[in-house]
Structures are given as structure tokens and as C-alpha cells.
Scaffold this active site. Structure first.
Site, PDB file in Angstrom:
ATOM      1  N   LYS A  13      46.790  45.735  -1.675  1.00 12.07           N
ATOM      2  CA  LYS A  13      47.112  47.072  -2.192  1.00 12.07           C
ATOM      3  C   LYS A  13      48.598  47.170  -2.544  1.00 12.07           C
ATOM      4  CE  LYS A  13      45.656  49.179   1.563  1.00 12.07           C
ATOM      5  NZ  LYS A  13      45.256  48.025   2.382  1.00 12.07           N
ATOM      6  N   ARG A  88      42.331  57.288   4.519  1.00 10.54           N
ATOM      7  CA  ARG A  88      41.801  56.199   5.323  1.00 10.54           C
ATOM      8  C   ARG A  88      40.683  56.666   6.244  1.00 10.54           C
ATOM      9  NH1 ARG A  88      46.250  52.541   5.663  1.00 10.54           N
ATOM     10  NH2 ARG A  88      45.854  50.832   7.070  1.00 10.54           N
ATOM     11  N   ARG A 123      52.091  36.498   5.422  1.00  6.74           N
ATOM     12  CA  ARG A 123      52.810  37.566   4.701  1.00  6.74           C
ATOM     13  C   ARG A 123      54.258  37.690   5.190  1.00  6.74           C
ATOM     14  NH1 ARG A 123      50.572  43.564   4.209  1.00  6.74           N
ATOM     15  NH2 ARG A 123      50.385  43.412   6.472  1.00  6.74           N
ATOM     16  N   ARG A 156      55.641  41.412   9.641  1.00  8.39           N
ATOM     17  CA  ARG A 156      55.276  42.687  10.253  1.00  8.39           C
ATOM     18  C   ARG A 156      54.719  42.452  11.650  1.00  8.39           C
ATOM     19  NH1 ARG A 156      52.002  46.306   5.963  1.00  8.39           N
ATOM     20  NH2 ARG A 156      50.690  46.682   7.784  1.00  8.39           N
ATOM     21  N   ARG A 167      42.652  45.721  13.287  1.00  8.19           N
ATOM     22  CA  ARG A 167      42.818  46.545  12.084  1.00  8.19           C
ATOM     23  C   ARG A 167      41.581  46.434  11.193  1.00  8.19           C
ATOM     24  NH1 ARG A 167      48.123  44.018   9.979  1.00  8.19           N
ATOM     25  NH2 ARG A 167      47.791  45.305   8.142  1.00  8.19           N
TER      26      ARG A 167
HETATM   27  P1  AP5 Z   1      49.492  43.191   0.649  1.00  5.67           P
HETATM   28  O1  AP5 Z   1      49.645  43.550  -0.786  1.00  5.67           O
HETATM   29  O2  AP5 Z   1      50.657  43.395   1.566  1.00  5.67           O
HETATM   30  O3  AP5 Z   1      48.180  43.871   1.246  1.00  5.67           O
HETATM   31  P2  AP5 Z   1      47.885  45.385   1.640  1.00  5.67           P
HETATM   32  O4  AP5 Z   1      46.503  45.687   1.143  1.00  5.67           O
HETATM   33  O5  AP5 Z   1      48.995  46.284   1.193  1.00  5.67           O
HETATM   34  O6  AP5 Z   1      47.838  45.226   3.207  1.00  5.67           O
HETATM   35  P3  AP5 Z   1      48.489  46.058   4.402  1.00  5.67           P
HETATM   36  O7  AP5 Z   1      48.416  45.203   5.610  1.00  5.67           O
HETATM   37  O8  AP5 Z   1      49.819  46.620   4.018  1.00  5.67           O
HETATM   38  O9  AP5 Z   1      47.490  47.212   4.522  1.00  5.67           O
HETATM   39  P4  AP5 Z   1      47.204  48.086   5.715  1.00  5.67           P
HETATM   40  O10 AP5 Z   1      46.288  49.031   5.075  1.00  5.67           O
HETATM   41  O11 AP5 Z   1      46.688  47.479   6.946  1.00  5.67           O
HETATM   42  O12 AP5 Z   1      48.666  48.550   6.192  1.00  5.67           O
HETATM   43  P5  AP5 Z   1      49.459  49.903   5.992  1.00  5.67           P
HETATM   44  O13 AP5 Z   1      50.863  49.557   5.801  1.00  5.67           O
HETATM   45  O14 AP5 Z   1      48.768  50.771   5.019  1.00  5.67           O
HETATM   46  O15 AP5 Z   1      49.030  41.658   0.698  1.00  5.67           O
HETATM   47  C1  AP5 Z   1      48.825  40.967   1.922  1.00  5.67           C
HETATM   48  C2  AP5 Z   1      49.292  39.511   1.794  1.00  5.67           C
HETATM   49  O16 AP5 Z   1      48.452  38.817   0.863  1.00  5.67           O
HETATM   50  C3  AP5 Z   1      50.718  39.355   1.246  1.00  5.67           C
HETATM   51  O17 AP5 Z   1      51.321  38.276   1.897  1.00  5.67           O
HETATM   52  C4  AP5 Z   1      50.513  39.072  -0.239  1.00  5.67           C
HETATM   53  O18 AP5 Z   1      51.577  38.301  -0.788  1.00  5.67           O
HETATM   54  C5  AP5 Z   1      49.211  38.281  -0.223  1.00  5.67           C
HETATM   55  N1  AP5 Z   1      48.412  38.458  -1.434  1.00  5.67           N
HETATM   56  C6  AP5 Z   1      48.276  39.585  -2.192  1.00  5.67           C
HETATM   57  N2  AP5 Z   1      47.436  39.361  -3.228  1.00  5.67           N
HETATM   58  C7  AP5 Z   1      47.020  38.072  -3.103  1.00  5.67           C
HETATM   59  C8  AP5 Z   1      46.130  37.243  -3.873  1.00  5.67           C
HETATM   60  N3  AP5 Z   1      45.501  37.707  -4.955  1.00  5.67           N
HETATM   61  N4  AP5 Z   1      45.926  35.975  -3.451  1.00  5.67           N
HETATM   62  C9  AP5 Z   1      46.564  35.496  -2.343  1.00  5.67           C
HETATM   63  N5  AP5 Z   1      47.420  36.217  -1.596  1.00  5.67           N
HETATM   64  C10 AP5 Z   1      47.638  37.501  -1.961  1.00  5.67           C
HETATM   65  O19 AP5 Z   1      49.272  50.594   7.422  1.00  5.67           O
HETATM   66  C11 AP5 Z   1      49.868  50.106   8.591  1.00  5.67           C
HETATM   67  C12 AP5 Z   1      49.536  50.994   9.776  1.00  5.67           C
HETATM   68  O20 AP5 Z   1      50.042  52.332   9.549  1.00  5.67           O
HETATM   69  C13 AP5 Z   1      48.032  51.210  10.048  1.00  5.67           C
HETATM   70  O21 AP5 Z   1      47.504  50.189  10.832  1.00  5.67           O
HETATM   71  C14 AP5 Z   1      48.052  52.581  10.763  1.00  5.67           C
HETATM   72  O22 AP5 Z   1      48.444  52.437  12.101  1.00  5.67           O
HETATM   73  C15 AP5 Z   1      49.138  53.331  10.033  1.00  5.67           C
HETATM   74  N6  AP5 Z   1      48.640  54.089   8.856  1.00  5.67           N
HETATM   75  C16 AP5 Z   1      48.987  53.906   7.548  1.00  5.67           C
HETATM   76  N7  AP5 Z   1      48.336  54.768   6.747  1.00  5.67           N
HETATM   77  C17 AP5 Z   1      47.551  55.523   7.552  1.00  5.67           C
HETATM   78  C18 AP5 Z   1      46.630  56.584   7.302  1.00  5.67           C
HETATM   79  N8  AP5 Z   1      46.380  57.020   6.060  1.00  5.67           N
HETATM   80  N9  AP5 Z   1      45.979  57.115   8.369  1.00  5.67           N
HETATM   81  C19 AP5 Z   1      46.222  56.693   9.631  1.00  5.67           C
HETATM   82  N10 AP5 Z   1      47.080  55.688   9.937  1.00  5.67           N
HETATM   83  C20 AP5 Z   1      47.750  55.105   8.907  1.00  5.67           C
HETATM   84 ZN    ZN Z   2      50.476  47.420   2.233  1.00  6.00          ZN
END
Ligand code: AP5
Ligand code: ZN
Length: 218
Positions: A13, A88, A123, A156, A167
Site C-alpha cells: 500500500k 481497517r 523492509r 519497523r 498483524r
Molecule cells: P509496503 O508498501 O510498506 O506495504 P504496506 O501495505 O504499506 O504495509 P504496512 O506494513 O505498512 O501495512 P500495515 O497495514 O500493517 O501498517 P500500517 O502502517 O498501516 O511494502 C512492504 C514491503 O514489501 C516493503 O519492503 C516494500 O519495498 C516491499 N514491496 C512492495 N511492493 C513489492 C512488490 N511488488 N514486490 C516485492 N516487494 C514489494 O499500520 C501499523 C499499525 O498502526 C497497525 O498495526 C495498527 O496498530 C495501527 N493502525 C494503523 N492504521 C490503523 C487503523 N486504521 N485502525 C487501527 N489501527 C491502525
Molecule cells: Zn504502509
């Protein structure tokens, strides 16, 4: 354009958000990035959410909904925005519907769990901007350094394998139901519901960007 990127942790994402936001000139609203910034600052919000984020649980709906409502009231959101990691849960999605926030597109990036564990182990992120890299699949120009600022990249805290598994299980329980929610809504009320798109998230980053842009512009 108002857009929701839906997908499991590590689906890409944040990676795709960078390209989409640049292309359409809209801000990226990543609730994860906002919460991590609060933790780093040590604000009241940061202190409240730190532990739950470290273990991979979800922050309460009330906190998140208030945070997002405040953010989308800012002037830079007047022409649209991209939600990354929000909504989410069903109550978060309902809160947007109830507030009359019209969304144009929901774009799901689909990736299976085993691929995700591999991705998150490699990552690296630039904490200042949220830019994401992968040591093997998407390396920075210079190992360990951000392409734009040259500052150090970090891992992270929630990317340890046991936390990633947690997660993923939270994702399947609480977030995956949104796939049905938006698909159903699009069927029942095509005039107001967002258009639903699904892109397979496995392949090169560029390939997926092409599919994403095609879905949104096609
Ligand atoms: P990346 O692009 O970083 O993936 P992402 O989908 O953004 O993953 P996240 O881990 O950031 O998502 P998340 O939803 O768990 O975390 P968030 O920060 O929202 O890509 C991942 C890796 O893959 C990278 O190394 C990238 O280079 C690689 N990659 C990308 N595309 C690729 C490809 N095509 N091929 C190969 N490699 C590739 O949330 C964190 C925490 O915050 C949650 O756990 C929760 O505690 C809290 N939180 C956030 N939002 C909410 C909400 N709305 N409600 C409640 N709690 C929340
Ligand atoms: Zn992200």
C-alpha cells in the site's frame, strides 16, 4: 480523486501510494505513519498507542476516526486524498459513510500471507517521509540510505516475524470483511458507492503500478 487502498500488512500500500499520489496530485493519508509520528514525538496520543502498535493490534476506532476526520478537514485534502491503512474495521468504514465522505475508488492489492512474511522481514523505511524499500526487491540506491535525503533507513519494530503473524491474523479477522462490504455496496448502490478494483499484488513494483494506474484511469 478520493481513494482507499485496501490490503494486508505488507501488500504494498505504502509503495504504490507514493506513485498514485504523485500522479493524481493528492496527499497520502497513512494512519500508520501518523501514529508512528505521534509515538516518536512522545505526544499524548503516541503514549496511548505505542504498546498496541508494537504488538500488532489495532488502535481503537474512536481514536482513529477522530484523527482521520481532523486530517481530511485540512485544506490540502480539498481536491481529494488517498487513504492508506484506513478504514481497517467495519465501524471505521461506517463512520466515513455516515459522515457523507464520498469515496470514488476502493483498490484492493491482493498478496498471500507467506509472501508478506518475506517482504516485511526485508523492509526498510525512511522514518521522516514514510518512503519504503526492500533489501532485495526494492533496494535503495545506496544500501541503508534514503534515496532523497541520504538519511539512515530503519526497520519497523512491528516487522518481527511473530508480530507480522499477529498483524496478519488481525487483518483476516477485522479488515478482510471490508472486501465484501465495499463489493456489496457497489452492487447495491452503484451511484454513490466507490468503484471496486482488485489488483494482484505479486510481480515487480513497476508492473503493479501500471495495473493500478490502468484500473484507476481505465
Ligand atoms: P509496503 O508498501 O510498506 O506495504 P504496506 O501495505 O504499506 O504495509 P504496512 O506494513 O505498512 O501495512 P500495515 O497495514 O500493517 O501498517 P500500517 O502502517 O498501516 O511494502 C512492504 C514491503 O514489501 C516493503 O519492503 C516494500 O519495498 C516491499 N514491496 C512492495 N511492493 C513489492 C512488490 N511488488 N514486490 C516485492 N516487494 C514489494 O499500520 C501499523 C499499525 O498502526 C497497525 O498495526 C495498527 O496498530 C495501527 N493502525 C494503523 N492504521 C490503523 C487503523 N486504521 N485502525 C487501527 N489501527 C491502525
Ligand atoms: Zn504502509
Amino acid at each position: 480523486m478520493r481513494l482507499i487502498l485496501l490490503g494486508a500488512p505488507g501488500a504494498g500500500k505504502g509503495t504504490q501510494a507514493q506513485f498514485i499520489c504523485e500522479r493524481f496530485g493528492i496527499p497520502q493519508i497513512s494512519t500508520g505513519d501518523m501514529l508512528r509520528a505521534a509515538v516518536k514525538e512522545g505526544s499524548e496520543l503516541g503514549i496511548k498507542v505505542k504498546e498496541i502498535m508494537t504488538t500488532g493490534g489495532l488502535v481503537s476506532d474512536d481514536i482513529i476516526i477522530a484523527l482521520v476526520k481532523e486530517r481530511i478537514s485540512q485544506p490540502d485534502c480539498a481536491n481529494g486524498f488517498l487513504f492508506d491503512g484506513f478504514p481497517r474495521t467495519l465501524p471505521q468504514a461506517d463512520a466515513m459513510k455516515d459522515a457523507g465522505v464520498k469515496i470514488d475508488h476502493v483498490l484492493e492489492i491482493a498478496v498471500d500471507d507467506e509472501e508478506i512474511v518475506k517482504r516485511l522481514a526485508g523492509r526498510r523505511v525512511h522514518p521522516g517521509s514514510g518512503r519504503v524499500y526492500h533489501v532485495e526487491y526494492n533496494p535503495p540506491k545506496e544500501m541503508g540510505k534514503d534515496d532523497v535525503t541520504g538519511e539512515a533507513l530503519i526497520q519497523r519494530e512491528d516487522d518481527q516475524e511473530s508480530t507480522v503473524r499477529n498483524r496478519l491474523s488481525v487483518y483476516h479477522d477485522q479488515t478482510a470483511p471490508l472486501v465484501d462490504y465495499y463489493q456489496q455496496w457497489a452492487k447495491e448502490d452503484a451511484d454513490v458507492a466507490p468503484v471496486y478494483h482488485r489488483v494482484e499484488g505479486v510481480g515487480s513494483v513497476d508492473d503493479i503500478t501500471r495495473q493500478v494506474i490502468e484500473a484507476l484511469e481505465g
